[in-house]
Write a protein that holds these residues in place. Structure first.
Motif, short mmCIF file in Angstrom:
data_model
loop_
_atom_site.label_atom_id
_atom_site.label_comp_id
_atom_site.label_asym_id
_atom_site.label_seq_id
_atom_site.Cartn_x
_atom_site.Cartn_y
_atom_site.Cartn_z
N ALA A 43 -6.79 -4.30 -2.85
CA ALA A 43 -8.22 -4.56 -2.67
C ALA A 43 -8.83 -5.14 -3.93
O ALA A 43 -9.64 -6.08 -3.87
N ARG A 44 -8.45 -4.60 -5.08
CA ARG A 44 -9.02 -5.09 -6.35
C ARG A 44 -8.68 -6.55 -6.60
O ARG A 44 -9.48 -7.31 -7.14
N VAL A 57 -5.63 -3.30 5.57
CA VAL A 57 -4.49 -2.53 5.08
C VAL A 57 -3.81 -1.83 6.25
O VAL A 57 -4.47 -1.42 7.21
N VAL A 59 0.84 -1.21 0.00
CA VAL A 59 0.00 0.00 0.00
C VAL A 59 0.87 1.25 0.00
O VAL A 59 0.79 2.09 -0.88
N PRO A 77 -2.06 2.09 -4.72
CA PRO A 77 -2.28 1.45 -3.42
C PRO A 77 -3.61 0.73 -3.29
O PRO A 77 -3.82 -0.01 -2.32
N ILE A 78 -4.52 0.93 -4.24
CA ILE A 78 -5.84 0.28 -4.17
C ILE A 78 -5.79 -1.11 -4.79
O ILE A 78 -6.72 -1.90 -4.65
N ARG A 79 -4.71 -1.45 -5.43
CA ARG A 79 -4.62 -2.72 -6.16
C ARG A 79 -4.78 -3.93 -5.24
O ARG A 79 -5.34 -4.96 -5.65
N ILE A 129 -7.27 6.89 0.72
CA ILE A 129 -6.84 5.54 0.33
C ILE A 129 -7.61 4.48 1.10
O ILE A 129 -8.06 3.48 0.52
N VAL A 130 -7.79 4.68 2.39
CA VAL A 130 -8.57 3.73 3.18
C VAL A 130 -10.00 3.64 2.64
O VAL A 130 -10.56 2.55 2.50
N LEU A 169 -11.38 -1.55 2.99
CA LEU A 169 -10.95 -2.60 3.92
C LEU A 169 -10.67 -1.99 5.30
O LEU A 169 -10.34 -0.80 5.40
N ASP A 205 -11.06 4.29 -0.39
CA ASP A 205 -11.07 3.67 -1.71
C ASP A 205 -10.83 2.16 -1.61
O ASP A 205 -11.38 1.39 -2.41
N CYS A 206 -9.99 1.74 -0.66
CA CYS A 206 -9.74 0.30 -0.50
C CYS A 206 -10.97 -0.43 0.03
O CYS A 206 -11.23 -1.58 -0.34
#
Length: 332
Positions: free
Chosen positions: A210-211, A218, A200, A206-208, A234-235, A240, A237-238
């Motif tokens: 999660a994808r 994270v 991350v 850094p979202i990869r 980022i959190v 998680l 968008d993730c």
């Protein structure tokens, strides 16, 4: 959130820049003295302390975080305190108890594993000693810093899980390997979550994680992600759960991590923000060390006498001033 201020000039940052070099109580991540540049602005103090090997492009994110702290400010807190974990470096089993004792009231510990030159037997002994100190109700998480292959990670986590693990942090280096470890553990019926850290904070995307379904949660650090506001994005968008961690900061840097943890909508895990306890000094008389297992939110009063006590040599100050300039040139 505080309204953003204009981007400070390089002169704004270098005026009054203070550089400290603080000894570590225990060698950690190869570091024996932690160097940090402190920046003062209208919003308070910011800390610029990327590890020495980081190039200017990566270091520029750390500078953006320091500028946010000193010149902009942080989002509103959702909670008055933040629970934190103890951190156990890659030490011998005999050294675990006194290290954990420095983290007052912490019932969760993160244990470093996969240290170069050490074996799985060393990791097992360290984790077993941590379990003995924390008791059956304590939580243990392990951090491999990407040091294992997929096969080694699955074998190691299988063995270490006998001591009860909350999660394994960055068992392998790549996102694809994290995904493979997560799937392999599930197939073996090993109920240990996988957390992404370097995948991350050091990633262009850094979202990869999660994808690709590569992690269950994270690990986020304010400085490497460019500040509290960016880390919150980022959190979100993730999608998680997140654990906020530190990077061997003084209390100035820790305060930024606490601000991030306090601003998260949900905080299901203790955070790795107790690492001032690993330093042999600090830049404030009221250090952000855990008391009763938590840290309070708020700004840090930097003490001039302590900054002078831990002042870095002149040649290191010059080096850090050049580093600030190089990072500033790359800010977007």
């Amino acid at each position: 959130m505080t309204r953003p201020s204009p981007q400070p000039t390089l002169g704004d940052l270098l005026d009054g820049l203070r550089v400290v070099s603080i000894p570590m109580r225990v060698r950690f991540r190869g570091v024996e003295h932690r160097e940090a540049a402190l920046i003062q602005g209208p919003a308070g103090w910011g800390e610029f302390a990327p590890f020495l090997e980081y190039e200017p492009a990566e270091a520029s994110r750390w500078l953006a975080a320091a500028i946010e702290a000193a010149f902009v400010g942080w989002p509103e807190a959702r909670r008055p305190t933040v629970p934190v974990n103890a951190t156990v470096p890659a030490v011998s089993a005999a050294e675990v108890a006194p290290i954990v004792a420095r983290f007052d009231g912490c019932t969760t510990a993160k244990v470093k594993v996969a240290e170069p030159g050490q074996s799985l037997a060393d990791d097992l002994a360290r984790v077993a000693a941590t379990r003995e100190v924390l008791g059956a109700s304590g939580r243990i998480r392990i951090d491999a810093n990407g040091g294992w292959s997929v096969a080694d990670a699955v074998d190691a986590v299988s063995a270490l899980s006998r001591h009860g693990l909350e999660y394994v942090e960055q068992p392998c280096a790549s996102v694809e390997e994290l995904r493979d470890v997560r799937m392999a553990l599930a197939r073996k019926g090993i109920d240990v979550s996988v957390a992404a850290d370097e995948s991350v904070r050091k990633a262009e995307d850094p979202i990869r994680v999660a994808r690709l379904g590569a992690a269950d949660l994270v690990i986020v650090k304010v400085a490497p992600l460019g500040g509290v506001a960016r880390a919150l994005e980022i959190v979100q968008d993730c999608g998680l759960p997140a654990v906020v961690s530190s990077a061997l900061d003084t209390s100035v840097g820790i305060a930024a991590g606490v601000a991030l943890a306090a601003a998260l909508p949900d905080l299901p895990h203790a955070c790795g923000l107790g690492t001032v306890s690993l330093l042999g000094g600090d830049v404030t008389r009221d250090s952000l060390r855990p008391r009763g297992g938590v840290l309070p939110i708020g700004s840090v009063d930097v003490d001039d006498a302590l900054v002078e006590q831990w002042a870095a040599p002149a040649e290191r100050v010059a080096w850090w001033r050049e580093r600030v300039a190089a990072a500033h040139a790359l800010l977007r």
